[in-house]
Design a protein around this motif. Structure first.
Motif, short mmCIF file in Angstrom:
data_model
loop_
_atom_site.label_atom_id
_atom_site.label_comp_id
_atom_site.label_asym_id
_atom_site.label_seq_id
_atom_site.Cartn_x
_atom_site.Cartn_y
_atom_site.Cartn_z
N ALA A 140 0.84 -1.20 0.00
CA ALA A 140 0.00 0.00 0.00
C ALA A 140 0.87 1.25 0.00
CB ALA A 140 -0.94 0.00 1.20
N LEU A 141 1.93 1.23 0.79
CA LEU A 141 2.84 2.37 0.83
C LEU A 141 3.58 2.53 -0.50
CD1 LEU A 141 4.28 1.84 4.42
CD2 LEU A 141 2.67 3.62 3.69
N LYS A 142 4.06 1.43 -1.06
CA LYS A 142 4.76 1.48 -2.35
C LYS A 142 3.83 1.95 -3.45
CE LYS A 142 8.08 -2.14 -1.19
NZ LYS A 142 8.47 -3.54 -1.40
N SER A 143 2.59 1.53 -3.40
CA SER A 143 1.61 1.93 -4.39
C SER A 143 1.37 3.44 -4.33
CB SER A 143 0.30 1.17 -4.17
OG SER A 143 -0.67 1.58 -5.10
N ALA A 144 1.27 3.98 -3.13
CA ALA A 144 1.07 5.43 -2.98
C ALA A 144 2.26 6.19 -3.56
CB ALA A 144 0.88 5.78 -1.51
N ILE A 145 3.46 5.67 -3.33
CA ILE A 145 4.67 6.30 -3.86
C ILE A 145 4.68 6.22 -5.39
CG2 ILE A 145 7.19 6.13 -3.97
CD1 ILE A 145 7.00 5.07 -1.01
N ASN A 146 4.41 5.05 -5.93
CA ASN A 146 4.42 4.86 -7.38
C ASN A 146 3.33 5.66 -8.08
OD1 ASN A 146 6.64 3.17 -7.32
ND2 ASN A 146 5.40 1.33 -7.12
N ASN A 147 2.16 5.75 -7.46
CA ASN A 147 1.07 6.53 -8.06
C ASN A 147 1.45 7.99 -8.16
OD1 ASN A 147 -0.59 4.33 -8.41
ND2 ASN A 147 -1.74 4.66 -6.52
N GLU A 148 2.11 8.50 -7.15
CA GLU A 148 2.53 9.92 -7.18
C GLU A 148 3.57 10.14 -8.27
OE1 GLU A 148 2.65 13.91 -6.33
OE2 GLU A 148 1.21 12.41 -5.61
N LYS A 149 4.52 9.20 -8.39
CA LYS A 149 5.54 9.31 -9.44
C LYS A 149 4.89 9.26 -10.82
CE LYS A 149 9.34 7.25 -6.84
NZ LYS A 149 10.21 6.08 -6.74
N PHE A 150 3.91 8.41 -10.99
CA PHE A 150 3.22 8.26 -12.28
C PHE A 150 2.44 9.52 -12.63
CE2 PHE A 150 -0.44 6.85 -14.82
CZ PHE A 150 0.24 6.31 -15.91
N ASN A 151 1.84 10.16 -11.63
CA ASN A 151 1.01 11.33 -11.86
C ASN A 151 1.79 12.61 -12.05
OD1 ASN A 151 -1.39 9.89 -11.76
ND2 ASN A 151 -1.51 10.04 -9.53
N GLN A 152 3.10 12.58 -11.84
CA GLN A 152 3.90 13.81 -11.98
C GLN A 152 4.21 14.11 -13.40
OE1 GLN A 152 7.29 13.28 -9.40
NE2 GLN A 152 6.14 13.97 -7.62
#
Length: 70
Positions: free
Chosen positions: A58-70
């Motif tokens: 869940a934590l990794k997903s939140a990090i990856n989602n933010e990177k993807f949305n940048q």
């Protein structure tokens, strides 16, 4: 939704990652060293490992989602 900054801080915190790793290892040891008849003990250890992995994911997903949305 998990805040990206908080997720990244946790995953970068050596104390957090060390505790999670230690907890997983304890459960692996419980699994490995349980008697053959202790099915429930092994199932509980498995469930704890999966719960810890779910937290990490869940934590990794939140990090990856933010990177993807940048």
């Amino acid at each position: 939704m998990i805040d990206y900054r908080k997720a990244k801080a946790l995953m970068s915190d050596p104390t957090f990652t060390e505790v999670v790793d230690q907890l997983k290892q304890q459960q692996v040891n419980t699994f490995i060293n349980s008697p053959k008849c202790s099915t429930i003990e092994r199932e509980n250890a498995y469930d704890v490992i999966k719960a810890l992995e779910a937290i990490e994911n869940a934590l990794k997903s939140a990090i990856n989602n933010e990177k993807f949305n940048q």
